[in-house]
Design an enzyme around this catalytic site. Structure first.
Site, PDB file in Angstrom:
ATOM      1  N   LYS A   1       0.814  -1.221   0.000  1.00  0.00           N
ATOM      2  CA  LYS A   1       0.000   0.000   0.000  1.00  0.00           C
ATOM      3  C   LYS A   1       0.846   1.269   0.000  1.00  0.00           C
ATOM      4  CE  LYS A   1      -3.961  -2.200   2.065  1.00  0.00           C
ATOM      5  NZ  LYS A   1      -5.093  -2.100   2.972  1.00  0.00           N
TER       6      LYS A   1
ATOM      7  N   GLY B   1      -9.244  -6.223   5.833  1.00  0.00           N
ATOM      8  CA  GLY B   1      -9.593  -5.349   6.950  1.00  0.00           C
ATOM      9  C   GLY B   1      -8.711  -5.518   8.182  1.00  0.00           C
TER      10      GLY B   1
ATOM     11  N   LYS C   1     -18.053  -6.685   1.161  1.00  0.00           N
ATOM     12  CA  LYS C   1     -19.035  -6.169   0.208  1.00  0.00           C
ATOM     13  C   LYS C   1     -20.230  -7.118   0.104  1.00  0.00           C
ATOM     14  CE  LYS C   1     -15.209  -4.141  -2.265  1.00  0.00           C
ATOM     15  NZ  LYS C   1     -14.166  -4.420  -3.267  1.00  0.00           N
TER      16      LYS C   1
ATOM     17  N   ASN D   1      -5.976  -3.739  -6.029  1.00  0.00           N
ATOM     18  CA  ASN D   1      -6.093  -5.195  -5.969  1.00  0.00           C
ATOM     19  C   ASN D   1      -5.586  -5.749  -7.293  1.00  0.00           C
ATOM     20  OD1 ASN D   1      -7.229  -5.536  -3.369  1.00  0.00           O
ATOM     21  ND2 ASN D   1      -9.155  -4.754  -4.160  1.00  0.00           N
TER      22      ASN D   1
ATOM     23  N   ARG E   1      -5.757  -8.519  -9.040  1.00  0.00           N
ATOM     24  CA  ARG E   1      -6.383  -9.783  -9.427  1.00  0.00           C
ATOM     25  C   ARG E   1      -7.788  -9.507  -9.951  1.00  0.00           C
ATOM     26  NH1 ARG E   1     -10.046  -9.454  -5.332  1.00  0.00           N
ATOM     27  NH2 ARG E   1      -9.217  -8.561  -3.435  1.00  0.00           N
TER      28      ARG E   1
END
Ligand code: ADP
Length: 448
Positions: A116, A165, A237, A290, A292
């Site tokens: 990140k 998370g 999600k 991400n 992928r």
């Protein structure tokens, strides 16, 4: 094109990749754990190999066994799907060393964008809007406090290697920032073997938006517009849609073009998603990349007509992207509901056991990506998602109407699923008016 592709995954995404392989005339090879022996998707593979027992650490995460399976079955390439080894740059490197094509980015591009801190640095260079916060990893609590004073509390401490998370702490004052820095570092070291953490501004009310991007090995990269994934529970999600309702299209276009530029700068080939939070002023702030295919890729496929999984395989085989940015247009609106075998009335307790009833819906604009079948026993070892229901219509109102009817038709039993929760969410004014933020589902569940 490849002769055979090994799928290092299971469930609905294994089936999705099998379908893409067959369309391309490629033979799909599956690996499976003992818990998935006899699972429905395996019957569509050209060959399948058992790689260990039920726990993923003894099967779907075993690089040595997956590589051996690819060698035994003469697979030319491996598609990792999502989860498991999909974002493991060491796995991508081992594939390369063994001369098996990894269907995704190079290990270098994955490591750079997957971290990140490094990803944010490159994102800033190509003009993507990032959060105010620390540019580099932070060790010294005093430095974190100085940054927090400058950008203002609340702030969030996050792990450079974070995912799912984990390794995140919200801090509303100096004391909690000191404590959060230490505990985030410990959690990140334990979970990811990398204790680097950084600090950014915490947004209280935000929407989750993300840009789908695709790159090839010839330096081309395009975007496939955005998805809105604001409907979440505990950072997971639940409902995703494309395009995002009520946003500023000029800001969106600018961010989407920079997301494609990010891929070019990283020499990235394959599919990626650049995730953002959008604040009340409709400004975007990049969260992470991400590297992928994502669970929610079908909504983008339906509105753009691009088969993302097929394109991933084609670009990995060295083909250039068959379209340019100006060929990509948005047609209509698509919404996806994740169907999980969980009991929403009992704190989302996962439901194992055998599916007896499974009647998928149909009709115009309805797509079901699922491995669920009557007689299928859901193993307790993996994620509880048993399928995705996606509705496409000429506009958002018609997509919602189709989805409501499809949810009425979709019968799965005897276990509980998230279908009734989706029915409830689709009736709320927050969802219907797209007047929502990432905490609205939790507020509805609490009865607020
Ligand atoms: P992970 O890789 O663990 O999924 P993300 O960076 O994608 O971590 O963040 C996961 C979720 O945490 C986001 O979708 C959002 O709900 C919350 N979050 C992360 N950063 C912030 C922030 N700066 N402000 C508010 N919420 C945040």
């Amino acid at each position: 094109m490849f002769g055979r592709v090994l799928i290092a995954n299971r469930g609905e995404i294994a089936l999705r990749i099998i379908r893409a392989c067959r369309e391309l005339g490629v033979e799909p090879v599956c690996v499976y754990s003992e818990a998935d022996r006899g699972a429905p998707w395996l019957r569509y593979a050209a060959e399948s190999v058992c790689i260990g027992s039920g726990p993923a650490t003894d099967s779907y995460l075993r690089i040595d066994r997956i590589i051996s399976a690819a060698e035994i079955t003469n697979a030319d390439a491996i598609h990792p799907g999502y989860g498991f080894l999909a974002e493991n740059s060491h796995f991508a490197e081992v594939c390369r060393d063994c001369r098996i094509e990894f269907i995704g980015p190079s290990p270098e591009a994955m490591a750079q964008l997957g971290d990140k801190i490094a990803g944010r640095r490159l994102a800033k260079q190509v003009g993507l809007p990032t959060f105010p916060g620390s540019a580099e990893a932070i060790d010294d609590p005093e430095e974190a406090i100085a940054i927090a004073r400058e950008i203002g509390f609340p702030v969030i401490v996050k792990a450079a290697a974070g995912g799912g998370g984990r390794g995140m702490r919200i801090a509303r004052n100096e004391e909690s920032l000191r404590a959060g820095l230490e505990s985030a570092r410990q959690e990140a070291t334990a979970a990811f073997g990398n204790g680097a953490v950084y600090v950014e501004k915490f947004l209280e009310r935000a929407r989750h938006l993300e840009i789908q991007v695709l790159g090839d090995k010839h330096g081309n990269a395009i975007h496939l517009y955005e998805r809105d994934c604001t409907s979440q529970r505990r950072h997971q999600k639940l409902i995703e849609e494309a395009p995002a309702p009520n946003i500023d299209p000029a800001k969106r276009d600018q961010v989407a073009e920079s997301a494609a530029a990010l891929l070019r700068a990283a020499r990235y080939s394959g599919a990626a998603t650049v995730e953002f939070l959008m604040d009340a002023r409709h400004d975007f702030h990049m969260l992470e990349v991400n590297t992928r295919v994502q669970v929610e890729h079908p909504v983008t496929e339906l509105i753009t007509g691009v088969d993302i999984v097929k394109e991933m395989i084609r670009v990995a085989a060295g083909e250039p992207l068959p379209f340019t940015q100006s060929d990509i247009a948005i047609r209509g609106h698509a919404i996806e509901c994740r169907i999980n075998a969980e009991d929403p009335d009992r704190n989302f307790m996962p439901q194992a056991g055998t599916i007896e009833t499974c009647t998928p819906p149909g009709g115009p604009g309805i797509r079901v990506d699922s491995h669920a079948r009557p007689g299928y026993r859901i193993p307790p070892n993996y994620d509880s998602m048993i399928g995705k229901l996606i509705a496409h219509g000429p506009d958002r109102t018609s997509a919602i109407a189709r989805l409501r009817q499809a949810l009425r038709e979709f019968e799965i039993g005897p276990m509980r699923t998230t279908i009734p929760l989706h029915q409830r969410l689709l009736e709320t004014a927050s969802f219907v008016n797209a007047d929502f933020d990432i905490h609205y589902v939790e507020r509805i569940l609490k009865g607020d």
